[in-house]
Design a protein around this motif. Structure first.
Motif, mmCIF file in Angstrom:
data_model
loop_
_atom_site.group_PDB
_atom_site.id
_atom_site.type_symbol
_atom_site.label_atom_id
_atom_site.label_comp_id
_atom_site.label_asym_id
_atom_site.label_seq_id
_atom_site.Cartn_x
_atom_site.Cartn_y
_atom_site.Cartn_z
ATOM 1 N N GLY A 94 0.784 -0.981 -0.200
ATOM 2 C CA GLY A 94 0.038 -0.041 -0.039
ATOM 3 C C GLY A 94 1.016 1.383 0.096
ATOM 4 N N ARG A 95 2.263 1.099 0.026
ATOM 5 C CA ARG A 95 3.048 2.263 -0.050
ATOM 6 C C ARG A 95 3.683 2.536 -1.262
ATOM 7 N NH1 ARG A 95 7.025 1.960 4.636
ATOM 8 N NH2 ARG A 95 7.438 4.108 3.831
ATOM 9 N N PRO A 96 3.648 3.732 -1.866
ATOM 10 C CA PRO A 96 4.118 4.104 -3.217
ATOM 11 C C PRO A 96 5.498 4.318 -3.077
ATOM 12 C CG PRO A 96 3.002 6.081 -2.362
ATOM 13 C CD PRO A 96 2.731 4.958 -1.511
ATOM 14 N N PHE A 97 6.299 4.003 -3.995
ATOM 15 C CA PHE A 97 7.821 3.988 -4.105
ATOM 16 C C PHE A 97 8.465 4.482 -5.552
ATOM 17 C CE2 PHE A 97 7.388 1.445 -0.397
ATOM 18 C CZ PHE A 97 8.301 2.088 0.446
ATOM 19 N N ARG A 98 9.222 5.366 -5.830
ATOM 20 C CA ARG A 98 9.393 5.839 -7.221
ATOM 21 C C ARG A 98 11.022 5.949 -7.318
ATOM 22 N NH1 ARG A 98 7.085 11.392 -9.554
ATOM 23 N NH2 ARG A 98 9.393 12.010 -9.862
ATOM 24 N N ALA A 99 11.625 4.985 -8.354
ATOM 25 C CA ALA A 99 12.925 5.195 -8.444
ATOM 26 C C ALA A 99 13.277 6.004 -9.693
ATOM 27 C CB ALA A 99 13.369 3.775 -8.780
ATOM 28 N N ARG A 100 14.024 6.903 -9.891
ATOM 29 C CA ARG A 100 14.131 7.913 -11.038
ATOM 30 C C ARG A 100 15.686 7.848 -11.285
ATOM 31 N NH1 ARG A 100 11.768 13.448 -10.575
ATOM 32 N NH2 ARG A 100 13.105 13.529 -8.951
ATOM 33 N N ALA A 101 16.017 7.587 -12.633
ATOM 34 C CA ALA A 101 17.483 7.959 -12.869
ATOM 35 C C ALA A 101 17.968 8.989 -12.437
ATOM 36 C CB ALA A 101 17.289 7.703 -14.507
ATOM 37 N N GLY A 102 18.930 8.974 -11.842
ATOM 38 C CA GLY A 102 20.021 10.240 -11.426
ATOM 39 C C GLY A 102 19.339 10.698 -10.154
ATOM 40 N N HIS A 103 18.395 10.233 -9.569
ATOM 41 C CA HIS A 103 17.932 10.800 -8.337
ATOM 42 C C HIS A 103 17.830 9.781 -7.076
ATOM 43 C CE1 HIS A 103 16.493 14.281 -10.231
ATOM 44 N NE2 HIS A 103 15.552 13.663 -10.879
ATOM 45 N N ASN A 104 17.700 8.431 -7.411
ATOM 46 C CA ASN A 104 17.782 7.644 -6.068
ATOM 47 C C ASN A 104 17.806 6.250 -6.263
ATOM 48 O OD1 ASN A 104 15.068 7.469 -7.291
ATOM 49 N ND2 ASN A 104 14.255 7.114 -5.186
ATOM 50 N N ALA A 105 17.920 5.329 -5.567
ATOM 51 C CA ALA A 105 17.654 3.826 -5.749
ATOM 52 C C ALA A 105 16.953 3.417 -4.703
ATOM 53 C CB ALA A 105 19.128 3.242 -5.438
ATOM 54 N N LEU A 106 16.430 2.249 -4.745
ATOM 55 C CA LEU A 106 15.368 1.667 -3.819
ATOM 56 C C LEU A 106 15.964 0.629 -3.253
ATOM 57 C CD1 LEU A 106 12.053 2.517 -5.361
ATOM 58 C CD2 LEU A 106 13.025 3.539 -3.385
ATOM 59 N N LEU A 107 15.659 0.110 -1.777
ATOM 60 C CA LEU A 107 15.669 -0.974 -1.313
ATOM 61 C C LEU A 107 14.377 -1.546 -0.978
ATOM 62 C CD1 LEU A 107 17.509 -3.340 -0.320
ATOM 63 C CD2 LEU A 107 17.858 -2.117 1.804
ATOM 64 N N LEU A 108 13.880 -2.713 -1.470
ATOM 65 C CA LEU A 108 12.617 -3.048 -1.261
ATOM 66 C C LEU A 108 12.641 -4.355 -0.665
ATOM 67 C CD1 LEU A 108 11.006 -2.525 -5.055
ATOM 68 C CD2 LEU A 108 10.771 -0.740 -2.617
ATOM 69 N N PRO A 109 11.529 -4.519 0.457
ATOM 70 C CA PRO A 109 11.640 -5.754 1.344
ATOM 71 C C PRO A 109 11.053 -6.727 0.362
ATOM 72 C CG PRO A 109 9.616 -4.404 1.656
ATOM 73 C CD PRO A 109 10.563 -3.626 0.768
ATOM 74 N N GLY A 110 11.107 -8.067 0.898
ATOM 75 C CA GLY A 110 10.621 -9.384 0.180
ATOM 76 C C GLY A 110 9.006 -9.316 0.089
ATOM 77 N N ALA A 111 8.445 -8.255 0.292
ATOM 78 C CA ALA A 111 6.930 -8.067 0.293
ATOM 79 C C ALA A 111 6.657 -8.358 -0.987
ATOM 80 C CB ALA A 111 6.192 -6.862 1.065
#
Length: 127
Positions: A94-111
């Protein structure tokens, strides 16, 4: 720009090219339990270039692809994703995450999560 011209972080010379999202889902399921994978728009052509290196506890996947949508089941590993070109949007518990080139990286759980991307290139670490 075509996905065939997007850079891969590594392995361009041996990249797998898929035009069938179902066949690709079977390959990706070796690392991530895919439940759905399709072009973002119904009539849109699908093209996905992938190369992968696997170890006993780690899989590193470089990919470049046309806009897509997807979903996965829960898994034991976490996913670290770094977008080199484009954008990826995830919905995790239910939580939104956004990965954009040049801005951030994401670590996502095994959910379980859903995913929608633009024309995109990046690298994913399954740990």
């Amino acid at each position: 720009m075509s996905p065939s011209r997007l850079p891969l972080v590594f392995g361009s010379h041996r990249a797998r090219v898929d035009r069938d999202p179902d066949a690709l889902a079977r390959v990706i399921s070796r690392s991530v339990p895919v439940r759905d994978l399709a072009p973002r728009e119904p009539r849109q052509p699908f093209l996905h270039r992938t190369t992968q290196v696997r170890g006993s506890q780690l899989a590193i996947t470089a990919a470049a692809h046309s806009p897509l949508r997807g979903a996965n089941h829960a898994q034991a590993q976490s996913i670290f994703t770094l977008t080199i070109v484009g954008e990826k949007r995830f919905l995790v518990e239910g939580r939104p995450f956004r990965a954009r080139a040049g801005h951030n990286a994401l670590l996502l759980p095994g959910a379980p999560y859903t995913l929608e991307t633009s024309l995109s290139s990046g690298v994913v670490f399954s740990v």
